[in-house]
Design a protein around this motif. Structure first.
Motif, PDB file in Angstrom:
ATOM      1  N   TRP A  54       0.832  -1.206   0.000  1.00 38.35           N
ATOM      2  CA  TRP A  54       0.000   0.000   0.000  1.00 38.35           C
ATOM      3  C   TRP A  54       0.864   1.254   0.000  1.00 38.35           C
ATOM      4  O   TRP A  54       0.534   2.243  -0.672  1.00 38.35           O
ATOM      5  N   GLY A  55       1.968   1.220   0.738  1.00 40.86           N
ATOM      6  CA  GLY A  55       2.857   2.375   0.788  1.00 40.86           C
ATOM      7  C   GLY A  55       3.441   2.717  -0.570  1.00 40.86           C
ATOM      8  O   GLY A  55       3.484   3.880  -0.968  1.00 40.86           O
ATOM      9  N   GLY A  56       3.896   1.687  -1.293  1.00 41.45           N
ATOM     10  CA  GLY A  56       4.470   1.910  -2.611  1.00 41.45           C
ATOM     11  C   GLY A  56       3.467   2.459  -3.593  1.00 41.45           C
ATOM     12  O   GLY A  56       3.794   3.316  -4.428  1.00 41.45           O
ATOM     13  N   LEU A  57       2.224   1.977  -3.503  1.00 38.07           N
ATOM     14  CA  LEU A  57       1.185   2.435  -4.426  1.00 38.07           C
ATOM     15  C   LEU A  57       0.713   3.844  -4.094  1.00 38.07           C
ATOM     16  O   LEU A  57       0.507   4.682  -4.981  1.00 38.07           O
ATOM     17  N   LEU A  89      10.502   5.960  -1.108  1.00 34.08           N
ATOM     18  CA  LEU A  89      11.080   5.631  -2.414  1.00 34.08           C
ATOM     19  C   LEU A  89      10.118   5.913  -3.564  1.00 34.08           C
ATOM     20  O   LEU A  89      10.543   6.315  -4.655  1.00 34.08           O
ATOM     21  N   SER A  90       8.840   5.702  -3.342  1.00 30.56           N
ATOM     22  CA  SER A  90       7.881   5.864  -4.439  1.00 30.56           C
ATOM     23  C   SER A  90       7.343   7.284  -4.565  1.00 30.56           C
ATOM     24  O   SER A  90       6.764   7.641  -5.595  1.00 30.56           O
ATOM     25  N   THR A  91       7.556   8.109  -3.525  1.00 29.08           N
ATOM     26  CA  THR A  91       7.066   9.486  -3.564  1.00 29.08           C
ATOM     27  C   THR A  91       7.592  10.212  -4.793  1.00 29.08           C
ATOM     28  O   THR A  91       8.788  10.183  -5.078  1.00 29.08           O
ATOM     29  N   SER A  92       6.702  10.872  -5.517  1.00 30.30           N
ATOM     30  CA  SER A  92       7.093  11.514  -6.778  1.00 30.30           C
ATOM     31  C   SER A  92       7.186  13.029  -6.692  1.00 30.30           C
ATOM     32  O   SER A  92       7.730  13.661  -7.597  1.00 30.30           O
ATOM     33  N   ALA A 114       5.682   3.441 -12.262  1.00 30.14           N
ATOM     34  CA  ALA A 114       5.606   2.010 -11.959  1.00 30.14           C
ATOM     35  C   ALA A 114       6.938   1.499 -11.429  1.00 30.14           C
ATOM     36  O   ALA A 114       6.983   0.681 -10.493  1.00 30.14           O
ATOM     37  N   ILE A 115       8.035   1.986 -12.029  1.00 27.60           N
ATOM     38  CA  ILE A 115       9.364   1.588 -11.559  1.00 27.60           C
ATOM     39  C   ILE A 115       9.587   2.043 -10.122  1.00 27.60           C
ATOM     40  O   ILE A 115      10.058   1.282  -9.269  1.00 27.60           O
ATOM     41  N   LYS A 116       9.238   3.299  -9.849  1.00 24.47           N
ATOM     42  CA  LYS A 116       9.406   3.819  -8.491  1.00 24.47           C
ATOM     43  C   LYS A 116       8.563   3.044  -7.490  1.00 24.47           C
ATOM     44  O   LYS A 116       9.026   2.693  -6.396  1.00 24.47           O
ATOM     45  N   ALA A 117       7.320   2.772  -7.858  1.00 22.12           N
ATOM     46  CA  ALA A 117       6.431   2.036  -6.957  1.00 22.12           C
ATOM     47  C   ALA A 117       6.948   0.622  -6.725  1.00 22.12           C
ATOM     48  O   ALA A 117       6.958   0.128  -5.584  1.00 22.12           O
ATOM     49  N   LEU A 118       7.387  -0.042  -7.802  1.00 24.03           N
ATOM     50  CA  LEU A 118       7.880  -1.417  -7.690  1.00 24.03           C
ATOM     51  C   LEU A 118       9.117  -1.484  -6.811  1.00 24.03           C
ATOM     52  O   LEU A 118       9.240  -2.378  -5.958  1.00 24.03           O
ATOM     53  N   ILE A 119      10.036  -0.544  -7.011  1.00 23.94           N
ATOM     54  CA  ILE A 119      11.247  -0.508  -6.184  1.00 23.94           C
ATOM     55  C   ILE A 119      10.882  -0.284  -4.722  1.00 23.94           C
ATOM     56  O   ILE A 119      11.427  -0.936  -3.820  1.00 23.94           O
ATOM     57  N   LEU A 252      15.380  10.876  -7.422  1.00 27.99           N
ATOM     58  CA  LEU A 252      13.951  10.845  -7.099  1.00 27.99           C
ATOM     59  C   LEU A 252      13.604   9.744  -6.111  1.00 27.99           C
ATOM     60  O   LEU A 252      12.667   9.879  -5.329  1.00 27.99           O
ATOM     61  N   LEU A 253      14.345   8.630  -6.148  1.00 29.69           N
ATOM     62  CA  LEU A 253      14.099   7.566  -5.174  1.00 29.69           C
ATOM     63  C   LEU A 253      14.503   8.020  -3.774  1.00 29.69           C
ATOM     64  O   LEU A 253      13.800   7.751  -2.791  1.00 29.69           O
ATOM     65  N   VAL A 254      15.633   8.701  -3.688  1.00 31.68           N
ATOM     66  CA  VAL A 254      16.091   9.201  -2.388  1.00 31.68           C
ATOM     67  C   VAL A 254      15.213  10.367  -1.926  1.00 31.68           C
ATOM     68  O   VAL A 254      14.943  10.528  -0.734  1.00 31.68           O
ATOM     69  N   GLY A 255      14.745  11.159  -2.884  1.00 33.65           N
ATOM     70  CA  GLY A 255      13.960  12.335  -2.537  1.00 33.65           C
ATOM     71  C   GLY A 255      12.611  12.000  -1.944  1.00 33.65           C
ATOM     72  O   GLY A 255      11.727  11.497  -2.626  1.00 33.65           O
TER      73      GLY A 255
END
Length: 298
Positions: A54-57, A89-92, A114-119, A252-255
């Motif tokens: 849920w967090g990633g999504l 990690l998924s925050t855009s 999708a890549i950010k969410a999956l990671i 963006l992953l770190v941000g």
């Protein structure tokens, strides 16, 4: 004087963006603390294993506020470490609005999100697995107890005095928490925006065009800036084809927007906060570097 005015306006806008998220988060947490403490603990125990999913999504929605909300929830131990990292990690942040304004193809945006969410989801599940395994090996409880009351003590909101005041008391306590965090974020945002303006995005771009490994490390460091401006700079550099997809992903992953800023404010364990920051930086930059090494492009 014009620079100062611009910095103040930008800081106010960045801080005001998170107000609804902060208030709703604290309102929920105050209700849980006053009305359903035992029930909440049981729910967390039953649903925490799906937290990273849920967090990633949820994190992919373009708002800084979700990471701020996650920091508060983690400080109260309502969510797990893996769920917190998944959201970070998924925050855009501002990536999606910039993509839309630059008319980036919708499929490209979906692929990157999708890549950010999956990671985030994968990293979250792995982290929770490791944490649970560590606790089990040391004969500790797999779940940290919900401790929303610790936030009340830190913010001096006198939540206990409001127990008999019903919904109005809950709202008052939530407002106290929200105002405290808002002012904290506003002051630091002023300094951060001023620093970014003085350094200049052109200088940051030149730094990111150095060697591949260094560029990923620098992108990650920029991503750590607890401000939405970091995602703006990194996304613009990618759209201008000045950095690679992997370098952009490292930043963006770190941000995590102002999520880390809020975490250091509400979570008393500073050593833990530093470790979380290092973990986020390590995961983000390593994954970004791997994306480039594998030659992935979008």
């Amino acid at each position: 004087m014009g620079l100062i005015i611009d910095v103040v306006i930008d800081a106010l806008i960045d801080s005001l963006k998170i107000l609804p998220f902060l208030f709703i988060t604290y309102l929920i947490m105050e209700y849980l603390e006053h009305k359903t403490a035992e029930f909440t603990s049981g729910i967390v125990e039953k649903t925490e294993h799906l937290g990273p999913l849920w967090g990633g999504l949820i994190g992919v929605f373009p708002q800084c506020g979700f990471s701020a909300a996650a920091s508060n929830l983690y400080a109260g131990r309502v969510i797990t470490l893996g769920t917190l990292i998944a959201i970070y990690l998924s925050t855009s942040d501002e990536m999606v609005p910039l993509f839309i304004s630059e008319q980036v193809p919708i499929m490209t945006m979906i692929q990157i999100l999708a890549i950010k969410a999956l990671i985030g989801i994968i990293a979250g599940f792995v982290i929770d697995f490791v944490v649970h395994a560590y606790h089990k090996a040391h004969s500790r409880s797999a779940n940290d107890p919900v401790r929303i009351e610790a936030l009340c003590e830190k913010e001096h909101c006198h939540c206990d005095d409001e127990e008999d005041a019903g919904f109005l008391g809950i709202v008052k306590s939530a407002l106290v928490h929200t105002v405290h965090i808002f002012l904290f974020v506003l002051v630091l945002s002023l300094f951060l925006n001023l620093a970014i303006e003085l350094i200049g995005s052109e200088n940051l771009a030149r730094l990111l065009k150095t060697s591949p490994v260094i560029s990923h490390i620098l992108a990650g460091i920029i991503g750590l800036i607890p401000n939405c401006a970091a995602s703006v700079i990194i996304t613009e550099l990618y759209l201008d084809q000045m950095i690679t997809l992997g370098t952009m992903m490292s930043g963006l992953l770190v941000g995590a927007g102002i999520g880390l800023l809020v975490l250091f404010r509400v979570n008393d364990d500073k050593k833990e906060n530093i470790n979380i920051t290092l973990l986020l930086f390590l995961v983000g930059t390593v994954v970004g570097l791997l994306i480039d090494l594998m030659g992935i492009t979008i």
